[in-house]
Design an enzyme around this catalytic site. Structure first.
Site, mmCIF file in Angstrom:
data_model
loop_
_atom_site.group_PDB
_atom_site.id
_atom_site.type_symbol
_atom_site.label_atom_id
_atom_site.label_comp_id
_atom_site.label_asym_id
_atom_site.label_seq_id
_atom_site.Cartn_x
_atom_site.Cartn_y
_atom_site.Cartn_z
ATOM 1 N N CYS A 101 38.999 45.322 36.382
ATOM 2 C CA CYS A 101 38.076 44.950 35.321
ATOM 3 C C CYS A 101 38.025 43.430 35.242
ATOM 4 O O CYS A 101 39.056 42.787 34.995
ATOM 5 C CB CYS A 101 38.514 45.538 33.987
ATOM 6 S SG CYS A 101 37.562 44.934 32.570
ATOM 7 N N MET A 133 30.115 44.362 32.929
ATOM 8 C CA MET A 133 31.432 44.165 33.525
ATOM 9 C C MET A 133 31.461 42.926 34.412
ATOM 10 O O MET A 133 30.504 42.661 35.149
ATOM 11 C CB MET A 133 31.826 45.391 34.349
ATOM 12 C CG MET A 133 32.158 46.604 33.505
ATOM 13 S SD MET A 133 32.512 48.062 34.494
ATOM 14 C CE MET A 133 30.874 48.634 34.886
#
Length: 385
Positions: A97, A307
């Site tokens: 992430c 993201m």
């Protein structure tokens, strides 16, 4: 029932537009199944409200980072990322992430895992999931990571100190190649209709589809999308395409297996050309300020922002001739070294140092700016299993 030895040191940190529980590797069990059980209990999963844990009941707030001092010559810390399912007993381990990556440097500085150097401390991060190096440039003052600053990111209220993240050679993060299918554009037939998609692997593998194929404008917010009468039908179509890509990359044996055992990867997103739109909090996004509009999905839900790893992958896709992203991006995208992505709550920018050659694209570094903040530290109490 809580036992005293179930009290585990924990830090809650916001990184970019996400939030995670941070643990030192040494404080968690060695056994993987037991470690997963502890993490799930800490978050309160599986439960759609995560009421008995510290999770926020969304994919963006149900994440875990596990950190330790690295033994590698090219890294200061090793960082493992886990996407904790809200409603299933699953800790996804195949992805990274980018937003949470931005909090790893400040955590390492404040926890004494690296020497604090003013005004900028460079933290070399080895992401265990993707086996890639990320350089974080962390503002530091008085021996601690600096929180206050004038850098703003859409999707987070206020401003903070800018953390520069540099993803070194992000291509092929999971599959080892940029185009897992070997093609910039693929097709799939579902219920008698043919859908186009591009499958690109950089920082994280992402499947790119055009919003118009699903009767969408591409500017929908997560709230608008979930309120649609055909939301479940569109989600099923997206999951079929995503599952097919998971099989291609070797993360699942079939589409059903992908829905069960590869929920976190690959990601999938819908895209369209720049148009004016308004965010749910009333901010006007002008088409001349963006190069593409994107809406990413995680574990079957459209996410609120964008993201960091998805931004890196979108940048790489924009630079590969004939991908769906390359065709959409204003100016064609070939040779694009800065990309502005319109997401549900604003704009995310990503830059890259790259070269084109007859053998393909070589991305030496992709860069995003984020902010991060320690929200709480102390102990989390987990249930006795």
């Amino acid at each position: 029932m809580i036992k005293q030895n179930s009290r585990i040191p924990c830090v809650i940190m916001r990184g970019g537009t996400s939030r995670a529980l941070f643990f030192h590797d040494k404080d968690l069990p060695r056994d993987e199944a037991l470690r997963d059980s502890v993490i799930l209990s800490a978050f309160g999963s599986p439960d759609i409200r995560q009421i008995d844990g510290l999770g926020g009941a969304t994919t963006s707030t149900s994440k875990v980072a596990i950190i330790k001092k690295s033994e590698r010559d090219d890294a200061d810390v090793d960082y493992f990322f886990g996407q904790v399912s809200v409603d299933h007993p699953v800790v996804g381990k195949t992805m990274n992430c980018g937003n949470i990556s931005s909090a790893v440097g400040p955590f390492a500085v404040d926890e004494g895992l690296v020497e604090a150097v003013e005004p900028i401390t460079r933290v070399r991060i080895y992401n265990v999931n993707t086996k890639k190096i990320i350089n974080a440039r962390v503002p530091v003052k008085n021996g601690r990571a600096l929180t206050e600053g004038d850098f703003a990111i859409d999707g987070v209220p206020g401003t903070g100190a800018k953390i520069q993240l540099e993803f070194n050679h992000p291509q092929g993060a999971v599959s080892g190649v940029v185009l897992p299918s070997g093609r910039p554009l693929d097709t799939i037939e579902i219920d008698g209709k043919t859908y186009e998609y591009s499958f690109v692997d950089a920082a994280n593998p992402v499947v790119f589809v055009h919003a118009s194929q699903f009767g969408l404008k591409g500017t929908e917010s997560p709230y608008e999308f979930e309120a649609r009468a055909d939301c479940k039908d569109i989600t099923r179509l997206l999951e079929t395409i995503r599952g097919t890509a998971a099989v291609t990359i070797g993360l699942a044996k079939d589409i059903g297996d992908a829905a069960k055992n590869s929920q976190t990867l690959p990601k999938i997103g819908i895209y369209t050309k720049p148009v004016d739109y308004v965010t749910p909090d009333g901010k006007e996004i002008k088409k001349e300020d963006i190069d593409i509009i994107g809406r990413l999905f995680s574990m079957g839900r459209m996410i609120q922002a964008y993201m960091g790893t998805g931004a890196v992958c979108t940048m790489v896709a924009a630079n590969i001739e004939n991908t769906l992203v390359n065709k959409i991006v204003a100016g064609g995208g070939d040779g694009c070294k800065k990309l502005r992505i319109g997401h549900p709550f604003g704009i995310m920018e990503v830059e890259a140092e790259l070269d084109h050659s007859p053998d393909g694209i070589d991305v030496s570094c992709a860069m995003i700016g984020r902010t991060a903040r320690r929200l709480m530290d102390g102990f989390v109490y987990v249930r006795e299993e």
